[in-house]
Scaffold this motif. Structure first.
Motif, PDB file in Angstrom:
ATOM      1  N   ALA A 181       0.853  -1.196   0.000  1.00  0.00           N
ATOM      2  CA  ALA A 181       0.000   0.000   0.000  1.00  0.00           C
ATOM      3  C   ALA A 181       0.883   1.238   0.000  1.00  0.00           C
ATOM      4  CB  ALA A 181      -0.920  -0.003   1.217  1.00  0.00           C
ATOM      5  N   PHE A 205      -3.228   1.822   9.673  1.00  0.00           N
ATOM      6  CA  PHE A 205      -2.559   0.657   9.080  1.00  0.00           C
ATOM      7  C   PHE A 205      -1.899  -0.200  10.155  1.00  0.00           C
ATOM      8  CE2 PHE A 205       1.326  -1.310   7.447  1.00  0.00           C
ATOM      9  CZ  PHE A 205       0.814  -2.095   6.422  1.00  0.00           C
ATOM     10  N   ARG A 208      -0.976  -6.153  10.097  1.00  0.00           N
ATOM     11  CA  ARG A 208      -0.788  -6.950   8.874  1.00  0.00           C
ATOM     12  C   ARG A 208       0.680  -6.875   8.459  1.00  0.00           C
ATOM     13  NH1 ARG A 208      -5.199  -8.382   5.671  1.00  0.00           N
ATOM     14  NH2 ARG A 208      -3.543  -9.361   4.446  1.00  0.00           N
ATOM     15  N   LEU A 229       4.095  -1.197   3.430  1.00  0.00           N
ATOM     16  CA  LEU A 229       3.532   0.135   3.289  1.00  0.00           C
ATOM     17  C   LEU A 229       4.629   1.136   2.963  1.00  0.00           C
ATOM     18  CD1 LEU A 229       1.126   2.130   3.619  1.00  0.00           C
ATOM     19  CD2 LEU A 229       1.817   2.385   6.018  1.00  0.00           C
ATOM     20  N   ALA A 247      -9.094   2.669   9.249  1.00  0.00           N
ATOM     21  CA  ALA A 247      -8.760   1.274   9.555  1.00  0.00           C
ATOM     22  C   ALA A 247      -9.825   0.322   9.018  1.00  0.00           C
ATOM     23  CB  ALA A 247      -8.602   1.101  11.059  1.00  0.00           C
ATOM     24  N   MET A 249      -9.420   0.084   5.192  1.00  0.00           N
ATOM     25  CA  MET A 249      -8.230  -0.694   4.847  1.00  0.00           C
ATOM     26  C   MET A 249      -8.434  -2.177   5.117  1.00  0.00           C
ATOM     27  SD  MET A 249      -4.990   1.530   6.218  1.00  0.00           S
ATOM     28  CE  MET A 249      -4.979   3.314   6.135  1.00  0.00           C
ATOM     29  N   GLU A 250      -9.077  -2.468   6.241  1.00  0.00           N
ATOM     30  CA  GLU A 250      -9.301  -3.873   6.598  1.00  0.00           C
ATOM     31  C   GLU A 250     -10.192  -4.562   5.580  1.00  0.00           C
ATOM     32  OE1 GLU A 250     -10.188  -6.396  10.641  1.00  0.00           O
ATOM     33  OE2 GLU A 250     -11.270  -4.506  10.361  1.00  0.00           O
ATOM     34  N   THR A 282      -8.051  -5.217   2.418  1.00  0.00           N
ATOM     35  CA  THR A 282      -6.915  -6.135   2.574  1.00  0.00           C
ATOM     36  C   THR A 282      -7.352  -7.529   3.021  1.00  0.00           C
ATOM     37  OG1 THR A 282      -6.555  -5.327   4.836  1.00  0.00           O
ATOM     38  CG2 THR A 282      -5.272  -4.292   3.072  1.00  0.00           C
TER      39      THR A 282
END
Length: 494
Positions: free
Chosen positions: A175, A195, A200, A205, A303, A306-307, A310
């Motif tokens: 990312a 993040f 993760r 990143l 968050a 993003m979750e 991903t």
């Protein structure tokens, strides 16, 4: 844009005011002469009957528009540039009209559509819901419009990487976070925290910051010890990092079109009001996900988004859809339009099925409709039937698209067989008016049409008030006559 013009032999000079945080040194490092207007020389525009309305961003100018215009004229040192390119939210038609006598033509770069302009070209490289008509009533009738991401002013490497970068598919493995050079509210820091909260370690990143930003030290401390986070400061281009990334988190500014060009799915948090309509349209089209404005987007919202992305593979078409919107050749297109003149070599080709939208665009240009004997906008359904019929009528219609050698479409010329001979119809692209291109446009198509077969009784009909077309026919050697209150131009030997 200045770099692209320089590569084609043009010389560009910049006029900038010495605001705090200016990029004058950077411009000069790139080898461009820069005239500097001092800050604080005059007060901010107060407005009044003589000055007209105060613009929303008038305080950004560092002067009132009248004194700024005078200072700009002085900075030109008596020269008359072929083009004066204006990029400032605090300038409008009043300033541009004052500069008219000191420039060949004026081009305005804008994305607000909140004020009138006196210009020959307008560039808005963005994508918003009302893009086609948002400048109606704000521009002169002759002004050409360059609207949409096909004109996005990107570095040359983006066009090259566009065709070499495969669309994203599968899980997110890398990312990228970048919120522009300012990021006064430190969205970068919020996104990093979001993040990190995902834990993760299998996702890398990249974080890009301006090393002189207000929050640079805080971000450096934030990523310290994070093995899967790499901090980049002051990079010359984001392109290499975008190519490696599967997902981006950033703002809704000009970087949007770089991401789209390389097919990079993005979570957007807007940082300025003018970014909101762009982000909304991108979200509506599935080209990005808009999380909200900077005061609405906290660590938890970042968050969660993003979750979601991903946790599973990215939607299959997302990356491909982005790449279809921006091909990275906008700077090349704008440069070609600016430099085109009556001496530019042209060629004519017969119209193709995929020219339908282009021909309709030319036909519905306001000035074309005004000069047409049958006025009123043409609806797409009616045009499609007419256009396809003409393409299939090989004996009675020859429809040409005239373009430059590098494929920039200049206009169309149609020869249609009537009872009294072949009638000429033509339309010049609105972006190219005022360059003396009418004569070479028609002449180029005439030469091509004659190679295809005889054109007996060639003539054109023109309204008396259409002085530009009258001049074109007379220059090409046609004879003028009045028939039933119409001006008819017949080929001298016809």
């Amino acid at each position: 844009l200045a770099q692209a013009l320089r590569e084609r032999g043009a010389t560009s000079r910049f006029v900038c005011r010495e605001h705090p945080g200016n990029l004058i040194a950077l411009i000069r490092e790139q080898g461009f002469e820069t005239e500097v207007l001092p800050l604080g020389q005059q007060g901010i525009q107060e407005g009044g009957p003589a000055d007209g309305p105060v613009l929303a961003h008038a305080h950004w100018l560092g002067s009132d528009w009248r004194h700024d215009a005078e200072a700009t004229i002085e900075a030109l040192e008596g020269s008359t540039p072929d083009w004066l390119i204006v990029d400032h939210y605090a300038l409008d038609a009043r300033w541009e009209s004052a500069l008219r006598p000191h420039a060949g033509r004026i081009m305005v770069i804008d994305d607000l559509a909140d004020r009138p302009h006196d210009c020959d070209l307008l560039l808005d490289q963005n994508l918003v819901a009302d893009m086609a008509d948002r400048y109606d009533g704000k521009l002169p009738a002759h002004c050409g419009r360059m609207l949409g991401p096909e004109y996005a002013l990107l570095q040359p490497q983006y066009a090259d990487l566009h065709s070499r970068t495969p669309p994203r598919e599968g899980p997110v493995q890398r990312a990228l976070i970048y919120f522009g050079g300012a990021d006064s509210e430190n969205l970068t820091g919020r996104a990093i925290d979001a993040f990190v909260s995902l834990q993760r370690e299998d996702v890398a990143l990249d974080v890009v910051i301006n090393p002189r930003s207000l929050h640079a030290d805080a971000v450096r401390e934030q990523v310290r010890g994070q093995l899967n986070i790499t901090l980049h400061q002051g990079v010359p281009s984001l392109a290499p990092l975008m190519v490696k990334a599967d997902l981006s988190i950033g703002a809704g500014g000009a970087t949007t079109w770089e991401r789209c060009c390389l097919g990079l799915p993005t979570l957007i948090s807007t940082l300025a009001e003018n970014q909101k309509p762009i982000a909304a349209e991108l979200d509506a089209r599935g080209l990005a996900r808009w999380l909200g404005h900077q005061d609405e987007v906290d660590e938890a919202r970042l968050a969660q988004a993003m979750e979601e992305l991903t946790a599973s593979a990215l939607p299959h078409a997302w990356s491909e859809d982005c790449q279809r919107v921006v091909d990275g050749k906008g700077t090349e297109r704008v440069s070609s339009i600016l430099l085109l003149d009556a001496q530019t070599p042209l060629r004519a080709r017969l119209a193709r099925v995929d020219d339908e939208a282009l021909i309709l665009k030319w036909a519905n240009d306001p000035l074309v409709r005004q000069n047409a004997f049958v006025q009123g906008a043409i609806d797409p359904t009616t045009h499609r039937a007419w256009f396809r019929k003409r393409l299939r009528d090989l004996e009675n219609c020859r429809l040409y698209v005239v373009e430059t050698e590098d494929g920039l479409a200049v206009g169309q010329v149609r020869f249609e067989r009537m009872s009294e001979g072949w009638e000429i119809h033509y339309a010049l692209d609105s972006r190219l008016r005022g360059r003396g291109l009418g004569v070479p446009l028609v002449r180029t198509a005439l030469e091509a049409a004659r190679r295809a077969g005889p054109l007996d009784g060639l003539f054109g009909r023109v309204k008396s008030e259409n002085h530009a077309s009258r001049k074109v026919f007379l220059t090409l050697g046609f004879n003028e006559e009045v028939v039933a209150s119409e001006l008819i131009y017949r080929e001298a030997n016809g």
